[in-house]
Design a protein around this motif. Sequence first.
Motif, PDB file in Angstrom:
ATOM      1  N   HIS A   9       0.813  -1.208   0.000  1.00  0.00           N
ATOM      2  CA  HIS A   9       0.000   0.000   0.000  1.00  0.00           C
ATOM      3  C   HIS A   9       0.852   1.267   0.000  1.00  0.00           C
ATOM      4  N   SER A  11       3.402   1.550  -1.852  1.00  0.00           N
ATOM      5  CA  SER A  11       4.012   1.613  -3.176  1.00  0.00           C
ATOM      6  C   SER A  11       3.011   2.000  -4.267  1.00  0.00           C
ATOM      7  N   THR A  12       1.880   2.561  -3.902  1.00  0.00           N
ATOM      8  CA  THR A  12       0.838   2.827  -4.893  1.00  0.00           C
ATOM      9  C   THR A  12       1.236   3.869  -5.934  1.00  0.00           C
ATOM     10  N   ASP A  13       2.322   4.575  -5.722  1.00  0.00           N
ATOM     11  CA  ASP A  13       2.764   5.541  -6.731  1.00  0.00           C
ATOM     12  C   ASP A  13       3.664   4.900  -7.788  1.00  0.00           C
ATOM     13  N   LEU A  15       3.422   1.634 -10.114  1.00  0.00           N
ATOM     14  CA  LEU A  15       2.590   0.501 -10.531  1.00  0.00           C
ATOM     15  C   LEU A  15       3.378  -0.792 -10.652  1.00  0.00           C
ATOM     16  N   TRP A  18       4.148  -2.053  -7.224  1.00  0.00           N
ATOM     17  CA  TRP A  18       2.928  -2.512  -6.572  1.00  0.00           C
ATOM     18  C   TRP A  18       2.525  -3.893  -7.091  1.00  0.00           C
ATOM     19  N   HIS A  22       2.242  -7.160  -4.896  1.00  0.00           N
ATOM     20  CA  HIS A  22       0.931  -7.813  -4.881  1.00  0.00           C
ATOM     21  C   HIS A  22       1.092  -9.308  -5.186  1.00  0.00           C
ATOM     22  N   ILE A  57      -6.415   0.111 -13.305  1.00  0.00           N
ATOM     23  CA  ILE A  57      -5.702   1.141 -12.541  1.00  0.00           C
ATOM     24  C   ILE A  57      -5.587   2.427 -13.360  1.00  0.00           C
ATOM     25  N   ARG A  62      -6.671   3.956  -9.111  1.00  0.00           N
ATOM     26  CA  ARG A  62      -6.474   3.321  -7.805  1.00  0.00           C
ATOM     27  C   ARG A  62      -6.148   1.858  -8.052  1.00  0.00           C
ATOM     28  N   MET A  63      -5.408   1.284  -7.125  1.00  0.00           N
ATOM     29  CA  MET A  63      -4.959  -0.083  -7.303  1.00  0.00           C
ATOM     30  C   MET A  63      -6.102  -1.082  -7.146  1.00  0.00           C
ATOM     31  N   PRO A  66      -9.550   0.054  -1.485  1.00  0.00           N
ATOM     32  CA  PRO A  66      -8.505   0.221  -0.464  1.00  0.00           C
ATOM     33  C   PRO A  66      -8.568  -0.803   0.665  1.00  0.00           C
TER      34      PRO A  66
END
Length: 83
Positions: A9, A11-13, A15, A18, A22, A57, A62-63, A66
Amino acid sequence: LERMRDEMHRSTDDLDLWLKLHDKFHDFVCLRSNRPRLFRQIRTARQAVTPYVRMYISVYHRMEMPRAEHDLLISVAFRGNPD
């Protein structure tokens, strides 16, 4: 699991990072099933949907919802009771 979720979470900037985290999170969970064939099938399915995850995304910025899915998975793992 909580540390991996939190790192994901944060690392959402980024992709690519992330997605890597994930996959690491879900691989960690799946490997504990001691079902190598199921693990491979799940990993193959995740790889197949990755382009669509990237598209989602890019459209919704958003990934995913939330924390909802990962928190639930962690809760189930700690309880040890999937019901």
